[in-house]
Design an enzyme around this catalytic site. Structure first.
Site, PDB file in Angstrom:
ATOM      1  N   ASP A  41      -4.639 -25.128 -25.505  1.00  0.00           N
ATOM      2  CA  ASP A  41      -5.194 -26.475 -25.682  1.00  0.00           C
ATOM      3  C   ASP A  41      -6.442 -26.731 -24.844  1.00  0.00           C
ATOM      4  O   ASP A  41      -6.715 -27.862 -24.439  1.00  0.00           O
ATOM      5  CB  ASP A  41      -4.131 -27.557 -25.367  1.00  0.00           C
ATOM      6  CG  ASP A  41      -2.904 -27.412 -26.238  1.00  0.00           C
ATOM      7  OD1 ASP A  41      -3.043 -26.923 -27.371  1.00  0.00           O
ATOM      8  OD2 ASP A  41      -1.814 -27.784 -25.787  1.00  0.00           O
ATOM      9  N   LYS A  75     -10.345 -24.902 -27.794  1.00  0.00           N
ATOM     10  CA  LYS A  75     -10.890 -23.742 -28.524  1.00  0.00           C
ATOM     11  C   LYS A  75     -11.429 -24.155 -29.891  1.00  0.00           C
ATOM     12  O   LYS A  75     -12.502 -23.711 -30.312  1.00  0.00           O
ATOM     13  CB  LYS A  75      -9.790 -22.671 -28.698  1.00  0.00           C
ATOM     14  CG  LYS A  75      -9.294 -22.097 -27.378  1.00  0.00           C
ATOM     15  CD  LYS A  75      -8.139 -21.135 -27.571  1.00  0.00           C
ATOM     16  CE  LYS A  75      -6.873 -21.755 -28.077  1.00  0.00           C
ATOM     17  NZ  LYS A  75      -6.210 -22.690 -27.127  1.00  0.00           N
TER      18      LYS A  75
HETATM   19  P1  GDP Z   1      -7.157 -25.989 -28.701  1.00  0.00           P
HETATM   20  O1  GDP Z   1      -5.746 -25.734 -29.053  1.00  0.00           O
HETATM   21  O2  GDP Z   1      -7.645 -25.110 -27.589  1.00  0.00           O
HETATM   22  O3  GDP Z   1      -8.085 -25.947 -29.880  1.00  0.00           O
HETATM   23  O4  GDP Z   1      -7.210 -27.483 -28.122  1.00  0.00           O
HETATM   24  P2  GDP Z   1      -6.485 -28.774 -28.769  1.00  0.00           P
HETATM   25  O5  GDP Z   1      -7.230 -29.156 -29.976  1.00  0.00           O
HETATM   26  O6  GDP Z   1      -5.026 -28.556 -28.881  1.00  0.00           O
HETATM   27  O7  GDP Z   1      -6.665 -29.829 -27.606  1.00  0.00           O
HETATM   28  C1  GDP Z   1      -7.916 -30.170 -27.112  1.00  0.00           C
HETATM   29  C2  GDP Z   1      -8.084 -31.692 -27.257  1.00  0.00           C
HETATM   30  O8  GDP Z   1      -9.221 -32.100 -26.514  1.00  0.00           O
HETATM   31  C3  GDP Z   1      -8.382 -32.122 -28.674  1.00  0.00           C
HETATM   32  O9  GDP Z   1      -7.876 -33.412 -28.858  1.00  0.00           O
HETATM   33  C4  GDP Z   1      -9.907 -32.118 -28.748  1.00  0.00           C
HETATM   34  O10 GDP Z   1     -10.408 -33.013 -29.731  1.00  0.00           O
HETATM   35  C5  GDP Z   1     -10.248 -32.618 -27.372  1.00  0.00           C
HETATM   36  N1  GDP Z   1     -11.512 -32.119 -26.793  1.00  0.00           N
HETATM   37  C6  GDP Z   1     -12.086 -30.901 -26.902  1.00  0.00           C
HETATM   38  N2  GDP Z   1     -13.187 -30.829 -26.114  1.00  0.00           N
HETATM   39  C7  GDP Z   1     -13.306 -32.027 -25.506  1.00  0.00           C
HETATM   40  C8  GDP Z   1     -14.213 -32.551 -24.538  1.00  0.00           C
HETATM   41  O11 GDP Z   1     -15.133 -31.894 -24.075  1.00  0.00           O
HETATM   42  N3  GDP Z   1     -13.995 -33.837 -24.121  1.00  0.00           N
HETATM   43  C9  GDP Z   1     -12.972 -34.594 -24.591  1.00  0.00           C
HETATM   44  N4  GDP Z   1     -12.838 -35.822 -24.118  1.00  0.00           N
HETATM   45  N5  GDP Z   1     -12.091 -34.128 -25.497  1.00  0.00           N
HETATM   46  C10 GDP Z   1     -12.242 -32.848 -25.933  1.00  0.00           C
HETATM   47  P1  IMO Z   2      -3.157 -23.585 -29.003  1.00  0.00           P
HETATM   48  O1  IMO Z   2      -3.666 -22.425 -29.824  1.00  0.00           O
HETATM   49  C1  IMO Z   2      -0.388 -24.904 -25.898  1.00  0.00           C
HETATM   50  C2  IMO Z   2       3.516 -22.949 -25.748  1.00  0.00           C
HETATM   51  C3  IMO Z   2       4.723 -23.795 -26.091  1.00  0.00           C
HETATM   52  C4  IMO Z   2       5.787 -23.138 -25.218  1.00  0.00           C
HETATM   53  C5  IMO Z   2       5.412 -21.659 -25.295  1.00  0.00           C
HETATM   54  C6  IMO Z   2       6.170 -20.872 -26.345  1.00  0.00           C
HETATM   55  O2  IMO Z   2      -3.196 -24.883 -29.691  1.00  0.00           O
HETATM   56  O3  IMO Z   2      -3.779 -23.584 -27.653  1.00  0.00           O
HETATM   57  P2  IMO Z   2       6.056 -20.761 -29.004  1.00  0.00           P
HETATM   58  O4  IMO Z   2       6.249 -21.827 -30.032  1.00  0.00           O
HETATM   59  O5  IMO Z   2       4.730 -20.104 -29.068  1.00  0.00           O
HETATM   60  O6  IMO Z   2       7.178 -19.770 -28.978  1.00  0.00           O
HETATM   61  O7  IMO Z   2       6.152 -21.548 -27.595  1.00  0.00           O
HETATM   62  O8  IMO Z   2       4.023 -21.626 -25.621  1.00  0.00           O
HETATM   63  N1  IMO Z   2       2.447 -22.914 -26.779  1.00  0.00           N
HETATM   64  C7  IMO Z   2       1.296 -23.564 -26.668  1.00  0.00           C
HETATM   65  N2  IMO Z   2       0.854 -24.413 -25.712  1.00  0.00           N
HETATM   66  N3  IMO Z   2      -1.193 -24.563 -26.930  1.00  0.00           N
HETATM   67  C8  IMO Z   2      -0.766 -23.701 -27.871  1.00  0.00           C
HETATM   68  O9  IMO Z   2      -1.570 -23.248 -28.862  1.00  0.00           O
HETATM   69  C9  IMO Z   2       0.536 -23.188 -27.790  1.00  0.00           C
HETATM   70  N4  IMO Z   2       1.260 -22.353 -28.552  1.00  0.00           N
HETATM   71  C10 IMO Z   2       2.422 -22.183 -27.928  1.00  0.00           C
HETATM   72  O10 IMO Z   2       4.518 -25.140 -25.752  1.00  0.00           O
HETATM   73  O11 IMO Z   2       5.628 -23.546 -23.887  1.00  0.00           O
HETATM   74 MG    MG Z   3      -3.932 -26.771 -29.233  1.00  0.00          MG
END
Ligand code: GDP
Ligand code: IMO
Ligand code: MG
Length: 425
Positions: free
Chosen positions: A13, A16
């Site tokens: 999270d 990416k």
């Molecule tokens: P990922 O799994 O790595 O793609 O990340 P997620 O999408 O799960 O979580 C990142 C969250 O942060 C999302 O809600 C994005 O829209 C938000 N986000 C990404 N970059 C930024 C940033 O630079 N600033 C803010 N405020 N939010 C961001």
């Molecule tokens: P993105 O790509 C954050 C975490 C789960 C749990 C552990 C194992 O959005 O960054 P799983 O379902 O994979 O067997 O869960 O890994 N987890 C993540 N945490 N971002 C993710 O993906 C995750 N994918 C799995 O919360 O702790």
């Molecule tokens: Mg994510």
């Protein structure tokens, strides 16, 4: 060296999806290589926010072709739902997407077993996303899995599902979980199989040929370095290699093809699910980050645990992955914090160390360095020179601590809220 690998430097999270999308103009083909629909990658273009679980994030750029690679575990029903949702808002993906014939299927018994195994773990539950990821990789590694190639052979698939389900129901019964019935899911499975069959291809040959032609390929990692099954905080990890090695094996790309390894890192740390998190802040700072950063899971909606940036973990992740540059996200969320803390070492059983431990992370106490904060709103800043001095000082501290330059700073979730920096460090 036309391949760029992009991975998460922390516990997932990191943003990416946002970064992959923002790099879209420079990408011909985007590839997912590991994980499955446990990923939730958020992309915001204008006022439209979309969360992608299986479809590679750069595909919202209309010219980019996408590959769901051999290392991914794919829930075909989720994939079709995602394609349909995008189609409803006019984004047509299907004629630009390839599903690897070697990718493995996530089927209803995988989700049921994920749930049952978590229940059985009781207080030591991992906090999985319950998307069936662990059980699907268990079947793959045990050589019992069903590759996506079977989607093109409905009669064989039907027979195979019926036979496998008998075994899986025995297993579910051992966990005191309800049995599954083929009639509850087989008709839908065959329907989505027919829909996906034209997408199923030899993705490895396709990517090798594209690489040879000099097409610009980006491999989009899922999860993050600290969730890697080998190098992460085991057993509180996911079931794939989020490491660069998993991105290569999961796409079929040879190491020598990779020119850049971009790691996405948040300016602080978050974690969903259980497991040690040395810099976690259980007080008002953590609450503030969660609120301002909207730190709730993109896949499960769970609140994310929040804390300060961990240089020990980031340095380990950068060194093990051969990271060449860092994209720093969510710097804007730190605006208004009078002091920004960075963990520069751990103390484990009274001994100070900068090494990320394999087994003692739950005993690691963070040693913090305090830096001056800033109050400026960053969300309209587009140029490196417009970033406040205190943020520049934080970036410089991260660069020396990790040993890798920060070449991009994200100042908001939207595609254009992106500041490119020269490779200075
Ligand atoms: P990922 O799994 O790595 O793609 O990340 P997620 O999408 O799960 O979580 C990142 C969250 O942060 C999302 O809600 C994005 O829209 C938000 N986000 C990404 N970059 C930024 C940033 O630079 N600033 C803010 N405020 N939010 C961001
Ligand atoms: P993105 O790509 C954050 C975490 C789960 C749990 C552990 C194992 O959005 O960054 P799983 O379902 O994979 O067997 O869960 O890994 N987890 C993540 N945490 N971002 C993710 O993906 C995750 N994918 C799995 O919360 O702790
Ligand atoms: Mg994510």
């Amino acid at each position: 060296m036309s391949v760029t690998a992009l991975l998460g430097l922390q516990w997932g999270d990191e943003g990416k999806g946002k970064i992959v999308d923002a790099l879209g103009e420079d990408i011909d083909i985007v590839v997912r290589a590991q994980g499955g629909a446990n990923a939730g990658h958020t992309v915001r273009v204008g006022d439209k926010t979309r969360v992608l679980h299986l479809i590679p994030s750069a595909m919202l750029n209309g010219h980019v072709r996408g590959v769901i690679g051999n290392g991914v575990v794919v829930d075909p029903v989720t994939l079709v739902r995602e394609l349909d949702t995008l189609a409803q808002s006019g984004i047509l993906i299907e004629d630009r997407l390839v599903l690897s014939d070697r990718a493995h299927l996530v089927l209803p018994w995988h989700q049921a077993l994920d749930e049952a195994m978590e229940t059985a773990r009781g207080a030591s539950a991992i906090g999985t996303t319950k998307r069936g990821i662990g059980p699907a990789y268990m079947d793959k590694v045990a050589r019992n899995g069903i590759p996506a190639a079977w989607l093109t052979r409905p009669t064989d698939l039907t027979e195979r599902v019926r036979a496998d389900l008998e075994q899986k129901n025995l297993l579910l019964r051992a966990y005191n979980a309800p049995s599954l019935k083929t009639e509850d899911f087989l008709p839908r499975l065959l329907e989505v199989a027919q829909r996906l069959a034209p997408l199923v291809r030899d993705s490895v040959g396709l990517l090798l040929d594209a690489e040879q032609r000099g097409e610009r390929i980006l491999i989009e990692g899922a999860q993050g370095a600290l969730l890697d099954v080998d190098l992460g905080s085991y057993p509180f990890v996911t079931s794939s290699n989020c490491h660069i090695g998993g991105l290569l094996a999961g796409s079929g790309m040879p190491p020598r093809s990779v020119g850049r390894v971009i790691a996405v890192a948040k300016a602080y740390c978050t974690r969903v699910g259980s497991g040690p998190f040395p810099t976690e802040d259980l007080g008002s700072v953590g609450d503030g980050l969660r609120k301002r950063g909207h730190e709730f899971g993109s896949t499960t909606g769970r609140p994310r645990r929040c804390g300060w940036f961990d240089l020990v973990a980031a340095r380990f992740a950068a060194r093990t992955n051969g990271v060449t540059e860092i994209a720093l996200t969510k710097a804007d969320v730190l605006s208004g914090e009078p002091i920004v803390k960075v963990c520069t070492a751990y103390e484990i059983d009274g001994v100070r160390t900068m090494d990320f431990p394999g087994a003692a992370l739950d005993r690691a106490k963070p040693v913090f360095e305090e830096l001056e904060g800033w109050s400026e709103d960053l969300t309209q800043r587009r140029d490196d020179a417009e970033l406040p001095q205190a943020l520049q000082a934080l970036i410089a501290r991260l660069e020396t601590g990790i040993g890798v330059p920060v070449t991009l700073v994200s100042t908001g979730p939207e595609r254009s809220q992106t500041v490119m920096r020269s490779r200075s460090a």
